[in-house]
Design a protein around this motif. Structure first.
Motif, short mmCIF file in Angstrom:
data_model
loop_
_atom_site.label_atom_id
_atom_site.label_comp_id
_atom_site.label_asym_id
_atom_site.label_seq_id
_atom_site.Cartn_x
_atom_site.Cartn_y
_atom_site.Cartn_z
N TYR A 4 0.81 -1.22 0.00
CA TYR A 4 0.00 0.00 0.00
C TYR A 4 0.83 1.27 0.00
N VAL A 46 2.80 1.59 -7.29
CA VAL A 46 2.58 0.54 -8.26
C VAL A 46 1.18 0.02 -8.07
N ASN A 47 0.45 -0.23 -9.14
CA ASN A 47 -0.85 -0.86 -9.00
C ASN A 47 -0.96 -2.06 -9.93
N THR A 48 -1.86 -2.95 -9.56
CA THR A 48 -1.91 -4.23 -10.25
C THR A 48 -3.29 -4.50 -10.83
N PHE A 54 -5.28 -7.76 -11.56
CA PHE A 54 -5.10 -9.16 -11.20
C PHE A 54 -5.66 -10.10 -12.26
N TYR A 77 -9.13 -10.38 -12.19
CA TYR A 77 -9.56 -9.00 -11.92
C TYR A 77 -9.69 -8.66 -10.46
N ALA A 78 -10.13 -9.62 -9.62
CA ALA A 78 -10.30 -9.36 -8.20
C ALA A 78 -11.07 -8.07 -7.95
N LEU A 79 -12.16 -7.90 -8.69
CA LEU A 79 -13.02 -6.74 -8.43
C LEU A 79 -13.81 -7.00 -7.16
N PHE A 100 -12.34 3.12 -5.05
CA PHE A 100 -11.86 2.45 -3.84
C PHE A 100 -10.52 3.00 -3.34
N GLY A 101 -9.54 3.02 -4.25
CA GLY A 101 -8.20 3.44 -3.85
C GLY A 101 -8.15 4.91 -3.45
N GLN A 152 -15.53 -6.15 -17.15
CA GLN A 152 -14.88 -6.29 -15.84
C GLN A 152 -13.39 -5.97 -15.96
N ARG A 188 -9.62 0.85 -12.13
CA ARG A 188 -9.43 0.87 -10.69
C ARG A 188 -7.96 1.01 -10.32
N ALA A 189 -7.11 0.37 -11.13
CA ALA A 189 -5.68 0.45 -10.85
C ALA A 189 -5.11 1.80 -11.29
N ASN A 213 -5.34 5.60 -9.47
CA ASN A 213 -4.43 6.02 -8.41
C ASN A 213 -3.15 6.67 -8.97
#
Lengths: 669, 395
Positions: free
Chosen positions: B76, B80-82, B84, B87-89, B101-102, B155, B162-163, B166
């Motif tokens: 955190y 760097v953002n990922t 997945f 997707y891991a939404l 979210f972030g 998705q 989402r990544a 940020n």
């Protein structure tokens, strides 16, 4: 094919009928206007009405709800964290831990209950020293040195058996959860704790809710474990129902059972619907298939994510939390806050309005419990779990308790009504100086017979051993009474310690048994068997006979010419009673003439209060507008000449007691 | 190209069960480039990505970000953002909330007096950034949709948005297109490339799909058995593979034993072929790569080599033709139809021959004797998935 299907459907139908018929019968008869569980007398809600006026039921309902709610809350939190801990273990450890988790659910309740009881008792045993040490070491908090079973232990027990169910429901949700979700949250800036609250918790929420629902259901439903861990002063609803069925299954039991059945049914239906929904959703998600939601649901979701929707959500959550806290506070106040007196008596042995009246007069809450027999009461007292103030044992048990130093002397200055007790019932052998007791009731043991089945005039115990009535006699199911009657019949004293005389009594009973005279041995089942006309003879107490008479007019009662046992049940206070002064108030209240009159009228046992005993026929006439049958009065309050041929039990020496036990087991009926 | 952003120095990773998945990795990543880690399942590429993301601490070696060592910096706190693999939404949040979210997590920043303070982004800024990002990934109008109601491609876009919202310096993509069907995959490849160019940040992509790697990347890192096999542009990797593994993994290759008789002369099957490679010892044994599309079929009499056709598969633009040369089977992609059992000759131009040093992979790849089976295996998605799962379990 067609025929086959018909056959299997019939079979399924029969299976369900077999499963549900008893429950439907129970529900059906809960609406019965009569008080029978077999004869329909028209529709009525009277038993439900009675239910909500029965303070024992209401109080135990409050206890059940309080314990269930708290246990659910605590075990849900603990179980959820435990599940997460287990989930984080490596595979090598996770599976064995889950097996260990499953064990308590499979384990017999009775084993869980007994082992918890042992644990508590062992802890209490050691606690005194710890508390003393803690108290001597600091003066900030005074720890009580004596702990007893009660609400606290009940709660601990419920929490402990609920946790596995929560783990069982949460674990699969964790396993199904995409492991990357937590990493995704961390990747987006969450610490682990933030990820837990923002991602893991919402993701496993369905599992947590199911776990909580199951835990709540289990808690409400539990009887066995509660029975062992609740102690004497706390009673859950299922325990109350159990004690209600000890005498006779009244339709009140049907009504309360119906309500429980419905409550559990609703909980289960909710849970199943939710689970089915979740399964469908999970399958769709796994296949990345777009889920077509009902547009109304979709719109509702959208609205929920608007600022106004969020506000509504927060307010709802706050209201629910407040409701939970409010309920718990209310129930706690209802079950614990007022000054109390803990009373342990026998089932159906008081006019419950008296309890209400006492509570209204004094503001003291009466914790009214029942035991099944003197022996059961004794074992409750001796294994240390009981914290009663007032008990109502019978004469011989009183002398044993006094001998063992288990009773506290009474402060008669606080019991002015003791004056009114007939001198016949004072200074009796069990308490010669009358320092410990105030009599509650008295009565005789005699033969109850069904005049419709028996033509002879009955005046001797001999009928109990007579081939003529083979298979028609109910033997009383305790050694003292069964052998005592035989001794009396043989012309000996009920209190003999002569082994030969006792052996002779045994031989008499044994012989009759071999010849098949006895139908069975009974205590409380005697009510149903005799009322139903299923046996001709039984031996029981005069007061209970009068209760039976209300349901079967053919029954008769006689104290045989050989003589019998007469008894006194008296109120005593246990040593170290936590509420001594309240106990004095209770005893004085019960000893009053008014209480005695009403009690006598309700339970049909004779009062030791001289005034009440004399006033009763007149009082009865005033109440019911008809004369009291003098025969009934004579059965209830046996005249002196009957008492003269009866003997009171005294506490037998140890050797004699073990002989009784030995022979009773040998009889092995 | 441009400045260096991430460097891994002697990084090794060994798991608790003693399996070493990365061995002495030395590699650097430049700013603003699209880089792909390419290799078969279990080659360590995902582990490498997780080390950069901060989900794993390497057993040995150092990780530098912008010149600073970040071995023990938690995820955190990394820029760097990922995206997945699946997707891991967050299923309980809608599209908008997933992307936001972030931004809703308070950031720790150094305040004026040197103390750490939590800073929350203003609501308006969050809103603006979320909407901007949804536009970048073409999901305008989907704000209030629930995740469950989206298709796989949608998705995927949410995961990217989402990544990226940020504003990371590096975006890590773990097999981002694996769950999509073939056509969607092609579209998303271009889409990803477009987004990367528009935002001008570094993308590190992990895949086992060589086509995807070649199509999208500025740089490709080929890995196998925890070791980097080759780093280079897609063209380098394809045209100048360093060893038999790379040659086989990237595209189709016939790999045969050869001997360097002199600079620019290689001997295969006892025949000398002119080539463009030089710098080997005289008479050094080598691996020779001949791409199927670089072989011309000629009448038998004119051929440099002669063989018999053993199988022909029609592929649309061309035929996959398997030809047996002295017991060694070659794959030739040709637009000419040659029936099975016909005898043919082939010609190879000097620039169609690529000579490599011998390596531990020599002799393992490049023979098409078992062609059909291998082909099936590559194309059977269930087999691949099963293999991936096995690899996942090992993690």
């Amino acid at each position: 094919m067609r025929k086959n299907r018909f056959g299997s459907r019939t079979l399924i139908g029969l299976c369900f009928l077999f499963l549900y018929l008893p429950i439907f019968l129970l529900i059906f008869f809960s609406f019965n206007a009569g008080d029978s569980s077999a004869v329909w007398r028209g529709f009525s809600l009277q038993w439900y009405a009675e239910l909500f006026h029965n303070r024992l039921v209401l109080e135990s309902l409050a206890t059940t709800l309080l314990v269930s709610l708290l246990a659910t809350a605590i075990s849900t939190v603990a179980g959820t964290f435990a599940a997460i801990g287990i989930y984080a273990l490596t595979k090598k450890w996770r599976d064995p831990v889950l097996v260990v988790n499953d064990l308590p659910m499979m384990n017999a309740d009775i084993v869980t209950g007994v082992s918890l009881l042992l644990l508590f008792v062992a802890f209490f045993h050691g606690w005194g020293a710890i508390a003393n040490w803690l108290n001597s070491w600091q003066s900030l908090i005074r720890f009580p040195t004596r702990l007893t079973l009660g609400l606290g232990t009940l709660l601990i027990a419920h929490v402990s058996f609920n946790i596995p169910y929560v783990i069982l429901n949460v674990s699969p949700r964790l396993r199904q959860m995409d492991a990357n979700l937590v990493e995704a949250a961390q990747d987006l800036g969450c610490t682990w704790m933030q990820a837990f609250f923002k991602v893991i918790l919402p993701e496993i929420k369905p599992g947590i809710v199911s776990g909580a629902l199951i835990a709540f259901t289990m808690s409400v439903d539990d009887f066995v474990i509660s029975y062992f861990t609740a102690g004497s002063s706390t009673q859950t609803l299922s325990m109350t129902i159990y004690s209600m069925t000890k005498k006779r299954v009244t339709p009140v039991v049907n009504a309360v059972s119906t309500l429980i059945f419905l409550a559990v049914l609703i909980l289960l239906v909710i849970n199943n619907i939710r689970e089915a929904r979740q399964v469908k959703l999970a399958a769709k998600r796994a296949s990345f298939e777009p889920v077509r939601e009902d547009p109304r649901v979709e719109r509702f979701r959208e609205w929920m994510s608007t600022p106004r929707g969020r506000l509504v959500r927060r307010v709802t959550a706050a209201v629910l939390c407040a409701a939970f806290l409010g309920t718990v506070t209310f129930l706690t106040a209802f079950t614990t806050s007022r000054p109390v007196v803990n009373v342990c008596s026998w089932g159906e042995y008081i006019d419950e309005d008296l309890i209400t009246e006492f509570e209204e007069q004094t503001g003291i809450r009466v914790n009214y419990q029942t035991a099944e027999s003197n022996e059961a009461l004794y074992s409750l007292l001796s294994n240390g779990g009981a914290d009663y103030d007032v008990v109502v044992p019978s004469d011989y048990m009183i002398s044993q308790l006094i001998e063992e130093g288990r009773l506290e002397e009474l402060d008669y200055s606080q019991i002015p009504n003791f004056e009114k007790i007939d001198s016949r019932f004072k200074n009796l052998p069990y308490d010669p100086e009358n320092k410990y007791t105030v009599p509650y009731t008295w009565g005789t043991v005699g033969i109850i017979y069904n005049a419709a089945l028996v033509e002879d005039e009955i005046d001797s115990w001999s009928v109990l051993y007579d081939d003529k009535y083979a298979g028609q006699v109910l033997l009383i199911d305790n050694s003292r009474d069964a052998f005592g009657i035989a001794l009396k019949y043989l012309g000996y004293s009920v209190n003999t310690t002569d082994p030969d005389e006792i052996q002779a009594a045994y031989a008499l009973v044994e012989d009759a048994y071999q010849r098949g005279v006895f139908q069975g041995k009974v205590m409380d089942q005697v009510f149903q068997t005799m009322e139903g006309g299923n046996a001709s003879f039984a031996t029981y107490y005069a007061g209970d006979f009068l209760s039976m008479l209300e349901n079967n007019e053919d029954l008769r009662f006689v104290v045989p010419k050989e003589g019998s046992n007469w008894f006194v049940d008296a109120m005593c206070v246990l040593k170290d009673a936590p509420n001594y002064d309240n106990a004095m108030k209770w005893i004085n209240f019960i000893a009053s003439t008014d209480s005695n009159l009403r009690n006598m009228d309700y339970i049909w046992y004779a009062s030791p209060n001289k005034e009440a005993l004399e006033l009763y026929p007149a009082w009865y006439e005033e109440q019911y507008g008809e004369e009291l049958d003098p025969e009934i009065y004579a059965i209830m309050a046996a005249p002196q000449e009957v008492l003269d041929r009866c003997e009171m039990y005294v506490c037998l020496p140890k050797a004699t007691r073990s002989l009784y036990n030995e022979l009773w087991i040998k009889l092995g009926l | 190209m441009s400045k260096e952003l991430i460097r891994l120095k002697d990084v090794s990773q060994t798991f608790d069960d003693g399996v070493t998945v990365l061995k002495d990795i030395n590699i650097y990543f430049n700013d603003r480039e699209f880089l792909t880690l390419l290799g078969p399942s279990g080659c360590g590429k995902t582990t490498l990505l997780r080390i950069i993301g901060g989900f794993q601490t390497p057993t040995a070696g150092e990780v530098y970000f912008d010149g600073e060592k970040i071995n023990n910096v938690p995820p955190y706190k990394r820029q760097v953002n990922t995206v997945f693999q699946k997707y891991a939404l967050f299923p309980h949040l809608n599209v908008y909330e997933n992307v936001a979210f972030g931004l809703r997590i308070p950031r720790e920043e150094t305040g004026p007096n040197g103390k750490a303070v939590k800073v929350k982004l203003p609501r308006a800024e969050i809103d603006a950034r979320v909407r901007e990002m949804l536009e970048v990934v073409s999901l305008k109008g989907f704000e209030h949709r629930s995740i469950a109601s989206l298709s796989g491609g949608q998705q995927q876009r949410v995961a990217i948005a989402r990544a990226l919202v940020n504003r990371p310096k590096v975006l890590l993509l773990d097999e981002p297109l694996g769950a999509l069907d073939k056509r969607l995959r092609k579209d998303m490849q271009q889409e990803l490339k477009r987004i990367q160019q528009r935002l001008g940040i570094t993308f590190i992509n992990v895949t086992h799909d060589q086509e995807e790697a070649l199509a999208m990347s500025d740089t490709v890192v080929v890995m196998n058995e925890g070791v980097v096999q080759q780093i280079g542009t897609p063209e380098d990797i394809y045209n100048e593979p360093k060893n038999a593994f790379v040659a086989d993994f990237i595209g189709e290759s016939n790999i045969v034993d050869g001997i360097m008789r002199a600079d620019r002369v290689v001997e295969i099957f006892n025949r000398r072929f002119p080539c463009l490679d030089a710098g080997f010892e005289k008479d050094e044994p080598v691996d020779v790569v001949i791409r199927p599309e670089d072989v011309d079929i000629v009448p038998e009499a004119e051929g440099q080599l002669r063989g018999v056709v053993t199988s022909v598969t029609f592929k649309g633009v061309h035929y996959d033709t398997i030809v047996d040369f002295y017991g060694f089977k070659w794959l030739i992609e040709t637009t000419d139809y040659c029936p099975v059992d016909s005898r043919i000759g082939i010609k190879i131009d000097p620039d169609g021959i690529h000579v490599m040093k011998k390596s531990k992979y020599s002799g393992l790849y490049g023979d098409y004797s078992s062609y059909s089976e291998e082909y099936d295996e590559i194309n059977d998605p269930t087999l691949l998935e099963a293999e991936e799962e096995r690899a996942d379990d090992e993690d």
